[in-house]
Design a protein around this motif. Structure first.
Motif, mmCIF file in Angstrom:
data_model
loop_
_atom_site.group_PDB
_atom_site.id
_atom_site.type_symbol
_atom_site.label_atom_id
_atom_site.label_comp_id
_atom_site.label_asym_id
_atom_site.label_seq_id
_atom_site.Cartn_x
_atom_site.Cartn_y
_atom_site.Cartn_z
ATOM 1 N N THR A 1 42.765 28.319 42.376
ATOM 2 C CA THR A 1 41.946 29.251 41.750
ATOM 3 C C THR A 1 41.452 29.016 40.485
ATOM 4 O OG1 THR A 1 42.026 31.483 40.924
ATOM 5 C CG2 THR A 1 44.104 30.215 40.744
ATOM 6 N N PHE A 2 40.626 29.728 39.781
ATOM 7 C CA PHE A 2 40.115 29.531 38.512
ATOM 8 C C PHE A 2 41.309 29.403 37.563
ATOM 9 C CE2 PHE A 2 37.910 31.298 34.900
ATOM 10 C CZ PHE A 2 37.226 30.110 34.452
ATOM 11 N N SER B 1 35.895 40.433 38.213
ATOM 12 C CA SER B 1 35.211 39.880 37.292
ATOM 13 C C SER B 1 33.654 40.207 37.486
ATOM 14 C CB SER B 1 35.470 38.394 37.496
ATOM 15 O OG SER B 1 34.395 37.716 36.362
ATOM 16 N N ASN C 1 36.110 42.037 30.514
ATOM 17 C CA ASN C 1 35.835 40.716 31.380
ATOM 18 C C ASN C 1 36.896 40.496 32.475
ATOM 19 O OD1 ASN C 1 37.999 39.044 30.261
ATOM 20 N ND2 ASN C 1 36.932 39.040 28.197
ATOM 21 N N ALA D 1 38.533 38.599 41.918
ATOM 22 C CA ALA D 1 37.359 38.301 41.178
ATOM 23 C C ALA D 1 36.224 37.623 42.087
ATOM 24 C CB ALA D 1 37.677 37.058 40.183
ATOM 25 N N VAL E 1 45.162 35.258 45.193
ATOM 26 C CA VAL E 1 43.574 35.441 44.992
ATOM 27 C C VAL E 1 43.282 35.519 46.297
ATOM 28 C CG1 VAL E 1 41.630 34.041 43.903
ATOM 29 C CG2 VAL E 1 44.143 34.111 42.556
HETATM 30 C C1 LIG Z 1 35.641 34.486 37.200
HETATM 31 C C2 LIG Z 1 37.051 34.358 37.550
HETATM 32 C C3 LIG Z 1 38.107 35.018 36.756
HETATM 33 C C4 LIG Z 1 37.738 35.265 35.275
HETATM 34 O O1 LIG Z 1 36.963 36.215 35.028
HETATM 35 P P1 LIG Z 1 36.024 36.262 33.535
HETATM 36 O O2 LIG Z 1 35.120 37.503 33.875
HETATM 37 O O3 LIG Z 1 35.136 35.202 33.458
HETATM 38 O O4 LIG Z 1 36.923 36.483 32.616
HETATM 39 C C5 LIG Z 1 39.391 35.202 36.947
HETATM 40 N N1 LIG Z 1 39.714 34.779 38.040
HETATM 41 C C6 LIG Z 1 38.996 34.265 39.091
HETATM 42 C C7 LIG Z 1 39.437 33.682 40.489
HETATM 43 C C8 LIG Z 1 37.573 34.026 38.779
HETATM 44 O O5 LIG Z 1 36.614 33.288 39.646
#
Ligand SMILES: *Cc1c(COP(=O)(O)O)cnc(C)c1O
Length: 370
Positions: free
Chosen positions: A87-88, A183, A56, A161, A133
């Motif tokens: 960011t996430f 991701s 992941n 990602a 990011v």
């Molecule tokens: C989706 C995402 C992640 C995490 O990825 P997973 O595959 O869900 O673990 C990390 N960083 C950002 C900016 C994302 O959008």
């Protein structure tokens, strides 16, 4: 009902063929033939080398930190990494999980990516890395970040990602940094149900990471260092191979939708300012509204019609006590209160986009007339 996102499901027939192959071989994981094939095909499609598939996108970040040794303490105290609060949550929580202190530097008010001018003042004797990011697929100021990293002997790991397939100056954006992570979660532009990848600049870091994702096992009876299990399995790779076959049509339908949004909402809402010479992949459709109240009103009017949007990214991570409260990022806080991501997935129809835009137009116009 219109959801904010919908995982892409490739042709069932094609997927079944891959699954028949998995059944025939009875090789389900541990660098199987489909994982190897997907690695080759992704390297070719993206135009990169040293791509390592993992289970992941969060583990992709964690493995990258370890391969580049930024998790190792400095002078007996936790290392620090300068990162963005817009960011996430995984960008920062993965640092914490690896014992690295996230230090927030604020974003640019128009690009919403980490502003290089805010990086320098955040550097201390503990700083080992910068973790920017490419937010919503928009390229960071990669040249300026590289300059700062070189001057201060810091590693750079891009959380890419959102940036699958994005080209900058005619080459993959993933080539920037010591590593870039992807991701492949079900909701992303390209997915393997759950999954991710790391693209390393150097072969030696790639080789090290390859051991890390498989317990540090180097041979039948040999183990080198402490690893973890972050392997991608054959079923994930099968889904990825199917999605990759259809990637051009996935991207073109997403780009058509974001064009339509842009045309209908131009002048009414604010879009991120895209870095010049950077392609788009239609990963998200963010809009910035003039205030939090307007944002809430738009959400409420969309929800009444069973249309779901998402306050992405909100809250700004510097507001989360669990992560860090020391470095307040005003721009990120301001934007996170007014941002909204609109529905976006390849099957979203023109008439749905039209409906969504007309609800937003009516909401904003009525507001103006009051
Ligand atoms: C989706 C995402 C992640 C995490 O990825 P997973 O595959 O869900 O673990 C990390 N960083 C950002 C900016 C994302 O959008």
């Amino acid at each position: 009902m219109i959801p904010v996102t919908k995982p892409y499901l490739p042709s069932r027939e094609k997927l079944d063929k891959y699954i028949d192959g998995i059944y025939g071989r009875n090789w389900l994981t541990n660098n199987g033939p489909l994982v190897q094939e997907l690695t080759r095909r992704l390297e070719e499609y993206l135009g990169v080398e040293n791509l390592l598939l993992v289970s992941n996108g969060t583990l992709a970040l964690q493995i990258a930190y370890r391969a580049l040794e930024i998790n190792e303490p400095v002078n007996g105290r936790s290392a620090e990494a300068i990162t963005t609060p817009f960011t996430f949550v995984a960008t920062s929580s993965s640092l914490k999980w690896e014992g690295i202190e996230p230090v927030f530097a604020d974003i640019g008010s128009d690009t919403w990516c980490l502003d290089p001018n805010n990086i320098k003042p955040a550097i201390t004797s503990q700083t080992k890395a910068i973790i920017p990011v490419h937010v919503f697929g928009n390229a960071c100021d990669v040249e300026a970040i590289e300059g700062i990293a070189n001057e201060n002997n810091l590693k750079v790991i891009y959380d890419a990602a959102h940036a699958f397939g994005v080209q900058y100056k005619g080459e993959s954006l993933l080539k920037w940094g010591d590593a870039a992570t992807l991701s492949f979660h079900a909701t992303k532009v390209f997915h393997t149900i759950e999954g991710g990848a790391i693209v390393f600049k150097r072969k030696k870091d790639f080789e090290k990471a390859k051991l890390l994702i498989s317990f540090g096992i180097t041979g039948a009876e040999t183990i080198e260092g402490i690893g973890i299990n972050a392997k991608m399995n054959e079923f994930q790779a099968a889904m990825g191979l199917c999605c990759l076959d259809e990637i051009e049509s996935i991207l073109s339908s997403r780009l058509r939708i974001i064009e339509q949004y842009k045309e209908k909402l131009d002048g009414l809402v604010t879009f991120p300012v895209w870095k010049p010479q950077t392609s788009q992949n239609g990963a998200y459709q963010p809009i910035l509204l003039d205030s939090q109240e307007t944002c809430v009103e738009v959400i409420s009017n969309l929800t009444k019609q069973k249309i779901f949007s998402r306050r992405y990214f909100s809250p700004s991570l510097d507001e989360l006590e669990e992560i860090s409260i020391e470095h307040i990022s005003q721009t990120s806080r301001d934007i996170s209160k007014r941002i909204l991501c609109l529905p976006l997935y390849s099957e979203l129809s023109n008439s749905d986009v039209e409906l969504i835009c007309s609800i937003i137009q009516i909401t904003l116009n009525t507001k103006g007339n009051l």
